[in-house]
Scaffold this motif. Structure first.
Motif, PDB file in Angstrom:
ATOM      1  N   ILE B 350       1.015  -1.092  -0.331  1.00  0.00           N
ATOM      2  CA  ILE B 350       0.139   0.123  -0.610  1.00  0.00           C
ATOM      3  C   ILE B 350       1.027   0.928  -0.258  1.00  0.00           C
ATOM      4  O   ILE B 350       1.969   1.697   1.058  1.00  0.00           O
ATOM      5  N   HIS B 353       2.599   2.975   2.817  1.00  0.00           N
ATOM      6  CA  HIS B 353       2.544   2.746   3.998  1.00  0.00           C
ATOM      7  C   HIS B 353       2.944   1.710   4.329  1.00  0.00           C
ATOM      8  O   HIS B 353       3.300   1.198   5.378  1.00  0.00           O
ATOM      9  N   THR B 354       2.811   0.648   3.835  1.00  0.00           N
ATOM     10  CA  THR B 354       3.566  -0.442   3.850  1.00  0.00           C
ATOM     11  C   THR B 354       4.579  -1.026   2.925  1.00  0.00           C
ATOM     12  O   THR B 354       5.461  -1.833   2.967  1.00  0.00           O
ATOM     13  N   LYS B 380       9.494   2.050   9.358  1.00  0.00           N
ATOM     14  CA  LYS B 380       7.891   2.375   9.925  1.00  0.00           C
ATOM     15  C   LYS B 380       7.317   1.025   8.801  1.00  0.00           C
ATOM     16  O   LYS B 380       6.387   1.126   9.150  1.00  0.00           O
ATOM     17  N   GLN B 384       4.888  -1.828   8.948  1.00  0.00           N
ATOM     18  CA  GLN B 384       3.517  -1.801   8.887  1.00  0.00           C
ATOM     19  C   GLN B 384       2.932  -3.323   7.527  1.00  0.00           C
ATOM     20  O   GLN B 384       1.938  -3.509   7.981  1.00  0.00           O
ATOM     21  N   GLU B 387       2.413  -5.855   9.670  1.00  0.00           N
ATOM     22  CA  GLU B 387       1.118  -6.053  10.092  1.00  0.00           C
ATOM     23  C   GLU B 387       0.564  -6.510   9.100  1.00  0.00           C
ATOM     24  O   GLU B 387      -0.607  -7.564   9.635  1.00  0.00           O
ATOM     25  N   HIS B 388       0.985  -5.759   7.612  1.00  0.00           N
ATOM     26  CA  HIS B 388      -0.239  -6.247   6.698  1.00  0.00           C
ATOM     27  C   HIS B 388      -0.347  -7.449   6.540  1.00  0.00           C
ATOM     28  O   HIS B 388      -1.302  -8.293   5.864  1.00  0.00           O
ATOM     29  N   GLU B 391      -1.993 -10.217   8.760  1.00  0.00           N
ATOM     30  CA  GLU B 391      -3.626  -9.836   9.142  1.00  0.00           C
ATOM     31  C   GLU B 391      -4.154 -10.811   7.860  1.00  0.00           C
ATOM     32  O   GLU B 391      -4.793 -10.903   7.894  1.00  0.00           O
ATOM     33  N   HIS B 392      -3.760  -9.905   7.044  1.00  0.00           N
ATOM     34  CA  HIS B 392      -3.917 -10.792   5.202  1.00  0.00           C
ATOM     35  C   HIS B 392      -3.678 -11.771   4.577  1.00  0.00           C
ATOM     36  O   HIS B 392      -3.876 -12.477   3.539  1.00  0.00           O
TER      37      HIS B 392
END
Lengths: 218, 413
Positions: B350, B353-354, B380, B384, B387-388, B391-392
């Motif tokens: 993303i 963001h990622t 950072k 992230q 974490e992405h 989650e997915h």
């Protein structure tokens, strides 16, 4: 604490992403998509987007804004789309109307940009929800706090974010129960003020736990 | 040729609780809650290979997890002769947009093979998941619309050759649902289409955290300096992965940073085009001692893991991509990623963001320089990204999606 009439039953929900036969490769097509897509699709790309990306606590608001920024490189429109706070909406029709207004206005003022091809297509999707009761229920605030610690992120999302639409109220399941079953109006209000845009779901759990513990100590 | 169906060997029992430290106990409990009403129900997975390839890799881990959740899961592998697999290979290439040059009789041969497999396989699962086009016509064996049949397509169908897709489509339409890996791959079909992302297993050899001495040993073996920035692309040597473009981006970055480039991929010995690409990459690298071109054996999970773990930035500069699970692998290892905005990559990266997306050699070079100049931001994005993936894109999420689909179908959805 005495037993209460209506214990809190914790649930969780799991989601399937289902595609819609609707894609946008220009901002003009995107505007049409916002008009034609299902309510479930608006929900998926806004409310559920927040859940799917809850670990992003800066600058991410919803799928629409992210796509406009990354695929169309239009930060001014992306900013406007990102500025909608889903907590202010109790119906998807209102949210859709606001999203459409912003995109239509942009396309009207920038007709040439509106028809330019974007880097990637936007595919409208929607989610199918399967809700499952968990073997956790709370008849008191203390039991609620114990249950809270056992919840998955999906369950936290289900009760704390998605519930706003289910209840058609500007609140969440937890606050609703605090106020209506426990009579804890102040706790309900403070819980509802937790910022879901700047906190991860884990962060929401932590703050909520602190608020409850403070209430239990009072 | 004698045809047999086989039941492949999985990785053996995988205690679900082993995943609790990674995804959290509540998530494991939720998997159990989702599976509760499916306990004892039969699930049949069918694909065309027991080993090698992403599908077999996923099923090797997914099947034991579903079994651990008390579903009666069986994994069958269809088999066929060289002629059949020659045809399915041609299908594969054509579905990726290439030409289809086999004679029309090839379709008859394809169907005859499915029929032969049908006579040997017992297609009696309450939930039958058919993976990819090879066994698609097994749905002919469905009795009186019994059970729930799902077609799971793992390949990029964004530009399918119409000859092959028009042959397959009537079979796909007979299913209750289809699953694709990206919204770009979905087709106009009268059945519901769902998105399941490919996944990685955090407990596999390729993704477990390695001891620093193992990583160091592998860097030493290939002459890579651990003290200077390492830019890495893990991909087979294929023009669609644009390894020459990666060398171009590295050359730009090298003007500003004393970095190294690692291009590591699978063996190209049986692929004439792969050999040609490898030669082109070596020519592009010239005699630069800081460019390490590693033609690894086909199964080198520890080496790949170590190279990813040691990298400063991971690049995936593909020109076209199915999903690009090497991106998920890199993000899982908390590595900043610069990748092309193609195929399934934007689902993983993303932008801002990622990781960072790029659309050209110069763009990739700029994003790499930006991250090398801003290590805090790079860290950072990487955090992230991790974490992405959690989650997915983990195997447990994949299991959850199947459980959700089975429950939804069970409830009449």
């Amino acid at each position: 604490m005495q037993g209460i009439e209506c214990p809190f039953q914790f649930l969780t929900a799991s989601y399937l992403v289902r595609t819609q036969d609707l894609k946008a490769t220009t901002l003009a097509e995107f505007a049409t998509g916002l008009e034609k897509c299902s309510d479930a699709s608006i929900f998926f790309h806004t409310f559920q987007s927040l859940s799917r990306h809850h670990f992003l606590t800066e600058g991410f608001s919803n799928d629409f804004a992210q796509w406009v920024l990354a695929a169309s490189n239009r930060p001014e429109l992306a900013e406007q789309l990102a500025s909608f706070d889903i907590r202010e909406y109790t119906s998807l029709a209102e949210l859709r109307a606001d999203l459409r207004r912003v995109v239509n206005d942009f396309c009207e003022f920038h007709p040439q940009i509106a028809t330019q091809q974007t880097f990637e297509a936007f595919a409208f999707c929607e989610a199918v929800e399967v809700a499952i009761p968990l073997a956790i229920a709370a008849g008191s605030l203390r039991e609620f706090n114990e249950g809270l610690q056992k919840l998955s992120h999906a369950s936290l999302y289900f009760h704390f974010i998605a519930s706003r639409l289910r209840l058609h109220l500007s609140t969440n399941d937890f606050s609703h129960w605090f106020e209506n079953s426990l009579g804890l109006t102040s706790l309900a209000r403070r819980a509802d003020h937790i910022d879901i845009y700047t906190n991860t779901l884990e962060g929401v759990r932590t703050i909520l736990t602190q608020l409850i513990e403070k209430e239990l100590c009072a | 040729m004698t045809m047999t169906t086989t039941t492949p060997t999985t990785s053996g029992p995988i205690p679900l609780d082993d995943y609790a430290p990674i995804i959290g106990k509540p998530e494991v409990d939720e998997l159990r809650a989702l599976a509760a009403s499916l306990r004892g129900h039969s699930v049949q997975m069918v694909n065309s290979t027991a080993v090698g390839g992403g599908v077999a890799e996923i099923l090797t881990r997914l099947v034991p997890i579903l079994q651990e959740l008390d579903l009666a899961v069986r994994w069958d592998v269809m088999t066929g002769g060289n002629e059949f697999f020659g045809i399915t290979k041609a299908f594969h290439n054509a579905l990726h947009g290439g030409p289809y040059q086999l004679p029309p009789e090839s379709f008859e041969t394809f169907l005859a093979n499915n029929q032969q497999n049908l006579s040997r396989l017992s297609m009696d699962g309450e939930f039958t998941v058919i993976h990819d086009p090879q066994p698609v016509a097994l749905i002919k064996g469905r009795s009186n619309h019994s059970g729930h049949w799902i077609w799971r397509c793992h390949i990029d169908l964004s530009h399918p050759n119409p000859t092959v897709w028009e042959f397959l489509e009537p079979w796909v339409k007979k299913y209750d649902a289809a699953i694709f890996s990206s919204p770009e791959f979905v087709q106009k079909l009268p059945i519901p289409q769902y998105l399941f992302f490919p996944c990685i297993d955090p407990l596999s050899e390729k993704n477990q955290e390695l001891p620093p001495e193992t990583v160091r040993g592998i860097l030493d073996r290939y002459g890579i300096d651990a003290k200077r920035p390492i830019l890495t692309q893990i991909s087979r040597f294929d023009r669609l992965k644009d390894p020459v473009g990666v060398v171009g981006a590295y050359r730009i970055v090298k003007r500003y940073f004393d970095c190294q480039l690692v291009l590591a991929g699978g063996s190209a010995a049986d692929d004439p085009e792969g050999e040609a690409v490898l030669t082109e990459v070596r020519e592009a690298a010239a005699d630069d001692p800081d460019v390490h071109i590693l033609n690894l054996p086909p199964w080198s999970p520890t080496e790949i893991n170590a190279l990813q773990q040691a990298s400063t930035i991971i690049i995936q500069k593909s020109l076209r991509e199915g999903f690009g699970l090497t991106v998920a692998e890199a993000l899982w290892k908390k590595k900043p990623v610069v990748a092309s905005a193609v195929g399934g990559i934007p689902l993983q990266v993303i932008h801002k963001h990622t990781g960072l997306l790029a659309h050209s050699v110069q763009g990739a070079a700029y994003q790499i320089r930006f991250l090398l100049s801003n290590p805090a931001l790079a860290a950072k994005l990487a955090e992230q990204g991790h974490e992405h993936v959690r989650e997915h894109f983990l195997i447990t999420t994949n299991a959850k999606r199947y459980l959700t689909l089975f429950r939804y179908l069970q409830a009449g959805g």
